[in-house]
Design an enzyme around this catalytic site. Structure first.
Site, short mmCIF file in Angstrom:
data_model
loop_
_atom_site.label_atom_id
_atom_site.label_comp_id
_atom_site.label_asym_id
_atom_site.label_seq_id
_atom_site.Cartn_x
_atom_site.Cartn_y
_atom_site.Cartn_z
N HIS A 140 0.84 -1.20 -0.03
CA HIS A 140 0.07 -0.02 -0.09
C HIS A 140 0.91 1.22 0.02
O HIS A 140 1.52 1.84 1.16
CB HIS A 140 -0.90 0.04 1.26
CG HIS A 140 -1.93 0.97 1.04
ND1 HIS A 140 -3.27 0.90 1.55
CD2 HIS A 140 -2.10 2.33 0.67
CE1 HIS A 140 -4.23 1.73 1.48
NE2 HIS A 140 -3.23 2.47 0.89
N LEU A 141 1.13 2.03 -1.21
CA LEU A 141 2.07 2.87 -1.37
C LEU A 141 1.62 4.27 -0.51
O LEU A 141 0.44 4.40 -0.13
CB LEU A 141 2.12 3.07 -2.69
CG LEU A 141 1.25 3.96 -3.52
CD1 LEU A 141 1.51 5.48 -3.16
CD2 LEU A 141 1.05 3.45 -5.08
N HIS A 142 2.64 4.81 -0.01
CA HIS A 142 2.40 6.08 0.99
C HIS A 142 3.88 6.87 0.68
O HIS A 142 4.80 6.50 0.16
CB HIS A 142 2.42 5.72 2.17
CG HIS A 142 3.17 4.62 2.59
ND1 HIS A 142 3.35 3.19 2.63
CD2 HIS A 142 4.55 4.88 3.71
CE1 HIS A 142 4.28 2.73 2.91
NE2 HIS A 142 5.08 3.51 3.75
N THR A 143 3.81 8.10 0.90
CA THR A 143 4.60 9.07 0.57
C THR A 143 4.93 9.65 1.90
O THR A 143 4.33 10.17 2.63
CB THR A 143 4.22 10.43 -0.21
OG1 THR A 143 3.77 9.82 -1.69
CG2 THR A 143 5.38 11.22 -0.36
#
Length: 184
Positions: A121-124
């Site tokens: 679950h991508l995140h910055t």
């Protein structure tokens, strides 16, 4: 080097690395009705801002698309734009709350080799930085000092989000919300 004993971490270390959405914290936390307890400080239609539980610096937050997925290239245009605009609001809120000298911001993509602990679950990450924020403690004692409690950081950053144009403040325990208008 000092050693820390943290036996409760073994559950994290030995967990299955499957892509089960049910167990993804970035999917579970926004569905709870407890933004403050979950440390979600802001939301938009397609993303949210979550304080990091183990911050590099006070204010370390993550801007996370609501949709579960680990491939940045698979995000639709509306999600990409919403994520980018909420990230810009995060910089504005951090400027107001903490007045940092600079930022580190980026994505860990590609699993553990990229340094990420949640690769599906991508995140910055958005980390405020100050001149001189690396002091003698990590150099001489391999110890990082975080100078503010995460709950205090939550209050400062949430108040800064609430003061931004277009913010909606539902109540003291809910995240500040934004709705970005755009054509895709």
């Amino acid at each position: 080097m000092d050693q820390l004993f943290a036996p409760w971490r073994i559950e994290w270390v030995t967990r299955d690395g499957d892509d089960d959405v049910e167990g993804c914290p970035f999917c579970v936390l926004p569905d709870r009705d407890e933004d403050r307890e979950s440390r979600i400080v802001a939301r938009s239609d397609r993303a949210f801002v979550l304080l990091n539980n183990y911050p590099y610096n006070p204010g370390h937050a993550m801007v996370i698309p609501s949709a579960h997925g680990g491939d940045y290239r698979a995000l639709d245009d509306a999600t990409l734009l919403d994520h980018a605009r909420l990230k810009a609001r995060t910089f504005d809120a951090m400027d107001a709350a903490f007045a940092p000298d600079a930022y580190n911001a980026g994505l860990n993509l590609g699993g553990g080799a990229a340094g990420g602990s949640i690769d599906d679950h991508l995140h910055t990450h958005v980390v405020p930085r100050w001149s001189g924020d690396t002091n003698f403690m990590p150099v001489v004692s391999d110890t990082k000092v975080i100078v503010e409690a995460v709950d205090d950081t939550y209050d400062r950053l949430r108040d800064a989000f609430a003061a931004l144009p277009g913010a909606t403040v539902p109540d003291d325990d809910r995240a500040v919300t934004f709705s970005f208008e755009f054509e895709v």
